[in-house]
Enzyme design. Structure first.
Site, PDB file in Angstrom:
ATOM      1  N   GLY A 180      -1.523   6.998  -9.047  1.00  0.00           N
ATOM      2  CA  GLY A 180      -0.115   7.128  -9.415  1.00  0.00           C
ATOM      3  C   GLY A 180       0.032   7.373 -10.907  1.00  0.00           C
TER       4      GLY A 180
ATOM      5  CG  ASP B  54       5.940   2.552  -4.369  1.00  0.00           C
ATOM      6  OD1 ASP B  54       5.898   3.398  -5.279  1.00  0.00           O
ATOM      7  OD2 ASP B  54       5.202   2.585  -3.376  1.00  0.00           O
TER       8      ASP B  54
ATOM      9  CE  LYS C 166      -0.927  -0.477  -4.185  1.00  0.00           C
ATOM     10  NZ  LYS C 166      -0.517   0.560  -5.164  1.00  0.00           N
TER      11      LYS C 166
ATOM     12  CD  GLU D 122      -2.752   2.906  -3.788  1.00  0.00           C
ATOM     13  OE1 GLU D 122      -2.588   3.770  -4.652  1.00  0.00           O
ATOM     14  OE2 GLU D 122      -1.806   2.408  -3.153  1.00  0.00           O
TER      15      GLU D 122
ATOM     16  CE  LYS E 153       6.990   1.674 -10.306  1.00  0.00           C
ATOM     17  NZ  LYS E 153       5.632   2.196 -10.397  1.00  0.00           N
TER      18      LYS E 153
END
Ligand code: 5RP
Length: 221
Positions: free
Chosen positions: A28, A83, A93, A102, A120
């Site tokens: 990301g 996220d 996520k 992940e 977040k």
């Protein structure tokens, strides 16, 4: 502005790399900032396990020793973003579709360091949809199954995961008990990974704040 906050949090997180260990790297935009800073502590990194092709490409550019997940029994620290993350360190996520790797890498890691900008850090999970990686032939079955619990699924367009699967973004999930929901979704056939991270949570959260300070929440302290 959020980019700047991700960057100051990533800069702070670099301090956690010590003792020439094997580390895990997520994916990301936040982690992209983090990777750009990694060469400054290269002498303290024995090898890196990466969660996505994009991260691997960047790490290779800096000549890091990339290790295959299958070769590794334990990772000392895993650095990734989310996220959303709540005060219990539970996360949503998968915004970048790399949730399966992940989840595997974070579960292999002793300590999960989550690097985020202030937006977040939430009281309750559920502002973002919950991504799930699914086997393509199970798409309609899963959409129907989720509709029975009042959830709606939207196929993420132009997205095929590194495992050749699809991503559904799930809206209207009841996340009052995210642990229960993670287990429930995990039990639906055809779902590879759900982007709820409630069993293996973050251990440390590093937050870049709007006033350009950094806050740290450390579960182990
Ligand atoms: C990728 C992820 C990311 O950590 C999450 O989407 C946050 O991304 P970004 O750092 O770009 O805001 O889970 O699958």
């Amino acid at each position: 502005m959020f980019n700047k906050l991700k960057n100051i949090a990533a800069k702070f997180a670099i301090k956690y790399i010590q003792n020439n260990n094997i580390i895990g790297i997520g994916s990301g935009t936040t982690i992209s900032h983090f990777i750009d800073l990694l060469p400054t502590v290269k002498h303290n990194i024995k090898g890196v396990v990466s969660a996505s092709e994009n991260s691997t490409k960047k790490l290779k550019k800096y000549n890091f020793n990339i290790l295959n997940i299958n070769e590794i029994k334990k990772i000392s620290m895993y650095f990734d973003s989310a996220d959303e993350i709540n005060y219990k360190m539970q996360m949503i996520k998968g915004g970048g579709a790399a949730l399966t790797n992940e989840k595997i890498i974070s579960n292999l890691s002793e300590t999960f360091v989550c690097i985020i900008d202030e937006s977040k850090y939430v009281k309750y999970l559920g502002i973002h949809p919950v991504p799930i990686e699914i086997i393509p032939l199970a798409k309609n079955f899963i959409i129907q199954k989720l509709s029975y619990i009042g959830a709606t699924a939207k196929l993420r367009i132009n997205t095929i995961t590194e495992h050749g699967n699809l991503i559904l973004d799930i809206y209207n999930l009841d996340l009052d008990n995210p642990i229960k929901m993670e287990k429930y979704i995990n039990n639906i056939p055809g779902i590879v990974t759900v982007g709820l991270f409630t069993q293996k949570c973050a251990d440390i959260v590093i937050i870049g704040n709007k006033n350009y300070t950094v806050s740290v929440i450390d579960k182990k302290k």
